[in-house]
Design an enzyme around this catalytic site. Sequence first.
Site, PDB file in Angstrom:
ATOM      1  CB  SER A  84     -23.943   0.798   2.661  1.00  0.00           C
ATOM      2  OG  SER A  84     -22.938   1.777   2.732  1.00  0.00           O
ATOM      3  CG  HIS A 128     -28.109   1.652   4.410  1.00  0.00           C
ATOM      4  ND1 HIS A 128     -27.956   2.817   5.130  1.00  0.00           N
ATOM      5  CD2 HIS A 128     -27.054   1.613   3.560  1.00  0.00           C
ATOM      6  CE1 HIS A 128     -26.863   3.440   4.731  1.00  0.00           C
ATOM      7  NE2 HIS A 128     -26.305   2.729   3.778  1.00  0.00           N
TER       8      HIS A 128
END
Length: 387
Positions: A194, A246
């Site tokens: 991610s 993230h």
Amino acid sequence: MAGDPPSEIQIRVPPRQGGNMIHPVEVDTAPLPSSSTPTPMIYREVKHFKKWFPWLIPTFVVANVIMFLITMYVNDCPKNSVSCVAGFLGRFSFQPFKENPLLGPSSSTLEKMGALDVSKVVHKHQGWRLISCIWLHGGVFHILANMLSLLVIGIRLEQEFGFVRIGLLYIISGLGGSLLSALFIQSNISVGASGALFGLLGGMLSELITNWTIYANKVAALLTLVVIIVLNLAVGILPHVDNFAHIGGFLSGFLLGFVFLIRPQFGWVSQRYAAPGYSSISAKPKFKMYQCILWVASLILLIVGFTVGLVILLRGVDLNDECSWCHYLSCVPTSRWSCNTQPVSCLADQTSDQLTLTCSSTGKSKTYALSNATTSQIRGLCSLLCH
């Protein structure tokens, strides 16, 4: 020659993705001797805007899938757990839902395969985990979501900028995500691509900003991209989602986009590929001043950021001690869920053919008909008991 029609220089601007980006192309002109015959125009793609064949991103997808299969093979649920999901898959079957709702391996297997474990990075000098963790996934749902996103975002970027720049953007962004995650989340392991994916999103945003002059529908493209990024980051406030990875990946990719994804300005390209005899009043620079400023500033911030981050990580600093509210960036507690992600632990009492476990956090106790329980089995049962 007198009477010949003049050669005409044109710049064709075919649209990319719904008429958003302008692509200059080279024009060859060949005037014919008869003035009544129109001049044929032959268009060739300018090398600065050529399309690349995307092979690296699909290779990354294959590599991630292979790593997941290897992880499931090593996990061997029937051997190391009391119960498994989809037992017909044999050693590829999944851990119980209560232990891993993503349909995947145990946390101990992920740790063995190279998950990000801050204590091992700091105290056992296993810095390679900052990179290895981005090739591992927690389950089928996890890898499906990430790989579909990688194909949608990554292939488009590789077609535009080539495998070298996008490959570096992906890997360095993944490292940036792992680094920020390690500085804030030190009690749990972390896996997933991610951070690298958010790096690609960050690169798309900075690419739009630095190449602003060659875009049509600028504001619409910017608003659309910002909404997508905000929605994806908002998902990170849910429990068990590593939003620090993230954010770290996004920030790294955003800065890297100014360095790797810079385009020459349209006027310079037009001059460079103009036919002999066509000259401009003033020569156009290859890059605009704001592009150069962003390039230098981003490169400096990247070097300083990664250097400082690695130094304080290896010194064992926990940034939560310096920022009391930062943990809300990764999880916001509500009446529906808790953000307590402390690792579970149990007291184990093994007799000849029975194993009794007591969850340290809840006090719940249970006895299992199990002799000579392995460490993996105890961890799995403890996780089920405490959840």
